[in-house]
Design a protein around this motif. Structure first.
Motif, PDB file in Angstrom:
ATOM      1  N   ASN A  37       3.433  -5.336   2.021  1.00 21.56           N
ATOM      2  CA  ASN A  37       4.096  -4.087   2.625  1.00 21.56           C
ATOM      3  C   ASN A  37       3.516  -2.727   1.924  1.00 21.56           C
ATOM      4  O   ASN A  37       2.809  -2.903   0.663  1.00 21.56           O
ATOM      5  CB  ASN A  37       5.513  -4.141   2.731  1.00 21.56           C
ATOM      6  CG  ASN A  37       6.182  -4.180   1.063  1.00 21.56           C
ATOM      7  OD1 ASN A  37       5.894  -3.535   0.418  1.00 21.56           O
ATOM      8  ND2 ASN A  37       6.896  -5.285   1.097  1.00 21.56           N
ATOM      9  N   THR A  38       3.818  -1.616   2.415  1.00 22.29           N
ATOM     10  CA  THR A  38       3.277  -0.291   1.634  1.00 22.29           C
ATOM     11  C   THR A  38       4.016  -0.212   0.263  1.00 22.29           C
ATOM     12  O   THR A  38       3.350   0.471  -0.495  1.00 22.29           O
ATOM     13  CB  THR A  38       3.677   0.845   2.742  1.00 22.29           C
ATOM     14  OG1 THR A  38       5.071   0.768   3.062  1.00 22.29           O
ATOM     15  CG2 THR A  38       3.066   0.589   4.073  1.00 22.29           C
ATOM     16  N   ASN A  39       5.090  -0.771   0.205  1.00 21.76           N
ATOM     17  CA  ASN A  39       5.698  -0.566  -1.018  1.00 21.76           C
ATOM     18  C   ASN A  39       4.880  -1.266  -2.219  1.00 21.76           C
ATOM     19  O   ASN A  39       4.930  -0.800  -3.367  1.00 21.76           O
ATOM     20  CB  ASN A  39       7.183  -0.968  -1.161  1.00 21.76           C
ATOM     21  CG  ASN A  39       7.992  -0.570  -2.388  1.00 21.76           C
ATOM     22  OD1 ASN A  39       7.966   0.811  -2.809  1.00 21.76           O
ATOM     23  ND2 ASN A  39       8.450  -1.516  -3.219  1.00 21.76           N
ATOM     24  N   GLU A  58      -2.973 -12.396  -1.932  1.00 18.89           N
ATOM     25  CA  GLU A  58      -3.319 -12.098  -0.637  1.00 18.89           C
ATOM     26  C   GLU A  58      -4.835 -11.824  -0.492  1.00 18.89           C
ATOM     27  O   GLU A  58      -5.392 -12.206   0.620  1.00 18.89           O
ATOM     28  CB  GLU A  58      -2.555 -11.100  -0.302  1.00 18.89           C
ATOM     29  CG  GLU A  58      -2.666 -10.491   1.237  1.00 18.89           C
ATOM     30  CD  GLU A  58      -1.540  -9.754   1.859  1.00 18.89           C
ATOM     31  OE1 GLU A  58      -1.648  -9.366   2.907  1.00 18.89           O
ATOM     32  OE2 GLU A  58      -0.616  -9.708   1.186  1.00 18.89           O
ATOM     33  N   PHE A  59      -5.326 -10.963  -1.280  1.00 20.99           N
ATOM     34  CA  PHE A  59      -6.539 -10.630  -1.247  1.00 20.99           C
ATOM     35  C   PHE A  59      -7.513 -11.636  -2.013  1.00 20.99           C
ATOM     36  O   PHE A  59      -8.818 -11.381  -2.048  1.00 20.99           O
ATOM     37  CB  PHE A  59      -6.900  -9.237  -1.996  1.00 20.99           C
ATOM     38  CG  PHE A  59      -6.382  -8.039  -1.269  1.00 20.99           C
ATOM     39  CD1 PHE A  59      -6.980  -7.766  -0.026  1.00 20.99           C
ATOM     40  CD2 PHE A  59      -5.307  -7.639  -1.403  1.00 20.99           C
ATOM     41  CE1 PHE A  59      -6.550  -6.810   0.841  1.00 20.99           C
ATOM     42  CE2 PHE A  59      -4.505  -6.572  -0.482  1.00 20.99           C
ATOM     43  CZ  PHE A  59      -5.301  -6.391   0.522  1.00 20.99           C
ATOM     44  N   LEU A  71      -9.761  -1.895  -3.377  1.00 26.17           N
ATOM     45  CA  LEU A  71      -8.375  -1.664  -2.882  1.00 26.17           C
ATOM     46  C   LEU A  71      -7.847  -0.417  -3.012  1.00 26.17           C
ATOM     47  O   LEU A  71      -7.021   0.238  -2.128  1.00 26.17           O
ATOM     48  CB  LEU A  71      -7.426  -2.914  -3.612  1.00 26.17           C
ATOM     49  CG  LEU A  71      -6.196  -2.772  -2.996  1.00 26.17           C
ATOM     50  CD1 LEU A  71      -5.958  -3.248  -1.363  1.00 26.17           C
ATOM     51  CD2 LEU A  71      -5.373  -4.079  -3.696  1.00 26.17           C
ATOM     52  N   MET A  72      -7.898   0.183  -4.278  1.00 33.52           N
ATOM     53  CA  MET A  72      -7.274   1.463  -4.646  1.00 33.52           C
ATOM     54  C   MET A  72      -7.855   2.681  -3.539  1.00 33.52           C
ATOM     55  O   MET A  72      -7.015   3.371  -3.075  1.00 33.52           O
ATOM     56  CB  MET A  72      -7.802   2.139  -6.190  1.00 33.52           C
ATOM     57  CG  MET A  72      -7.319   3.173  -6.358  1.00 33.52           C
ATOM     58  SD  MET A  72      -5.255   3.061  -6.272  1.00 33.52           S
ATOM     59  CE  MET A  72      -4.834   4.691  -7.017  1.00 33.52           C
ATOM     60  N   ASN A  73      -9.277   2.373  -3.189  1.00 32.74           N
ATOM     61  CA  ASN A  73      -9.575   3.226  -2.162  1.00 32.74           C
ATOM     62  C   ASN A  73      -8.879   3.389  -0.777  1.00 32.74           C
ATOM     63  O   ASN A  73      -8.645   4.122  -0.214  1.00 32.74           O
ATOM     64  CB  ASN A  73     -11.296   3.273  -1.969  1.00 32.74           C
ATOM     65  CG  ASN A  73     -11.617   4.228  -1.055  1.00 32.74           C
ATOM     66  OD1 ASN A  73     -11.746   5.255  -1.299  1.00 32.74           O
ATOM     67  ND2 ASN A  73     -12.649   3.524  -0.084  1.00 32.74           N
ATOM     68  N   TYR A  74      -8.724   2.162  -0.470  1.00 32.17           N
ATOM     69  CA  TYR A  74      -8.120   1.638   0.783  1.00 32.17           C
ATOM     70  C   TYR A  74      -6.779   1.978   0.855  1.00 32.17           C
ATOM     71  O   TYR A  74      -6.127   2.606   1.680  1.00 32.17           O
ATOM     72  CB  TYR A  74      -8.453   0.413   1.298  1.00 32.17           C
ATOM     73  CG  TYR A  74      -9.710   0.252   1.837  1.00 32.17           C
ATOM     74  CD1 TYR A  74     -10.019   0.446   3.177  1.00 32.17           C
ATOM     75  CD2 TYR A  74     -10.634  -0.328   1.245  1.00 32.17           C
ATOM     76  CE1 TYR A  74     -11.287   0.368   3.666  1.00 32.17           C
ATOM     77  CE2 TYR A  74     -12.229  -0.602   1.749  1.00 32.17           C
ATOM     78  CZ  TYR A  74     -12.361  -0.364   3.205  1.00 32.17           C
ATOM     79  OH  TYR A  74     -13.475  -0.268   3.867  1.00 32.17           O
TER      80      TYR A  74
END
Length: 289
Positions: free
Chosen positions: A2-4, A42-43, A64-67
């Motif tokens: 989730n976004t959190n 998950e990744f 992942l930080m970029n996305y």
């Protein structure tokens, strides 16, 4: 996911610590550890390399930080678009150079605020390179920077051309005598400032290599130091003519190449701007039309 989880991930990146990230997110360290572990599962990738002193992003973590920045930005835009309906609202953070902050920010805030009162408009000043980086990394929605500029990830709009001038104390006997002094003293902003770069290019053009730079962080400070005869500087002519006419300062023109600065408004390329940002862009397109 989730976004959190992504917010927790960003907090770890920004703070460099699971403990500090827990404080930022008002949670406990064990929850931060669990959420990062969940993301890694998950990744199917290790996101951080951990040492006894700090945590650092792995190459997969950097991706992942970029996305994550893009996802968080899109979520906020979606919220604003849904809430706004027919009213333009939201929050915009606009970057600018110190001189733009002094000369233009107040009138922009007033004009935009009158037209779009539901939009919270915030300005942050910094040097050109930092502003560009902040736009690309979703820390700023747009920024006023000096041209020329050719970066594939940015859209740009030409706002205006400004005339730059050399500033010296009128107490001195003239610019030529000042240039004969060794070492020449310049009053400038930190490295990365376009005005400092132009002044140093001018020194090079004049064959001056022995000079000492006094760094300040405000226009007022630069004006005061020049007025006192502590050195010369370079700023937009409009700064002096609008705000410092009564000071003991003389201005000297430059050639067209060094003396003309183009101001651009830049924002991220690749997707349609939010309604609030598009309204801000449109206002400036109307002004220069």
């Amino acid at each position: 996911m989730n976004t959190n989880d992504l917010k927790i991930f960003e907090a770890v990146v920004e703070s460099g610590s699971f403990t500090k990230a827990a404080d930022i997110m008002f949670t406990v360290q064990s929850n931060v550890t669990a959420r990062i572990k969940s993301l890694e599962e998950e990744f199917n990738a290790k996101l951080f390399s951990r040492t006894s002193r700090k945590v650092e992003l792995t190459e997969e973590g950097k991706i992942l930080m970029n996305y994550a920045k893009q996802i968080q930005h899109l979520v906020e835009e979606a919220k604003n678009e849904i809430i706004s309906n027919e009213t333009v609202n939201g929050h915009l953070t606009i970057g600018c150079m110190e001189t733009t902050m002094t000369l233009k920010a107040p009138e922009i805030l007033l004009a935009f605020g009158e037209k779009y009162p539901a939009v919270e408009l915030e300005f942050k000043s910094d040097n050109r390179d930092s502003l560009i980086s902040a736009v690309l990394n979703y820390k700023l929605d747009a920024a006023f920077v000096s041209g020329p500029l050719n970066i594939s990830g940015l859209e740009k709009i030409k706002i205006k051309e400004e005339q730059l001038v050399i500033l010296a104390s009128s107490k001195e006997a003239g610019l030529n005598k000042l240039l004969a002094k060794e070492p020449m003293k310049s009053i400038v902003f930190d490295n990365g400032c376009i005005f400092r770069e132009r002044l140093e290019s001018w020194f090079s053009h004049k064959g001056i290599h022995n000079y000492k730079s006094i760094e300040l962080n405000s226009i007022e400070g630069i004006i005061n130091f020049v007025d006192a005869g502590l050195g010369i500087s370079l700023l937009p002519e409009e700064v002096v003519s609008r705000y410092y006419q009564g000071r003991n300062i003389c201005t000297y023109s430059l050639n067209k190449q060094l003396g003309t600065m183009t101001t651009l408004l830049v924002y991220r390329k690749g997707k349609a701007p939010s309604t609030a940002l598009q309204s801000f862009i449109d206002m400036h397109i109307e002004d220069i039309a």
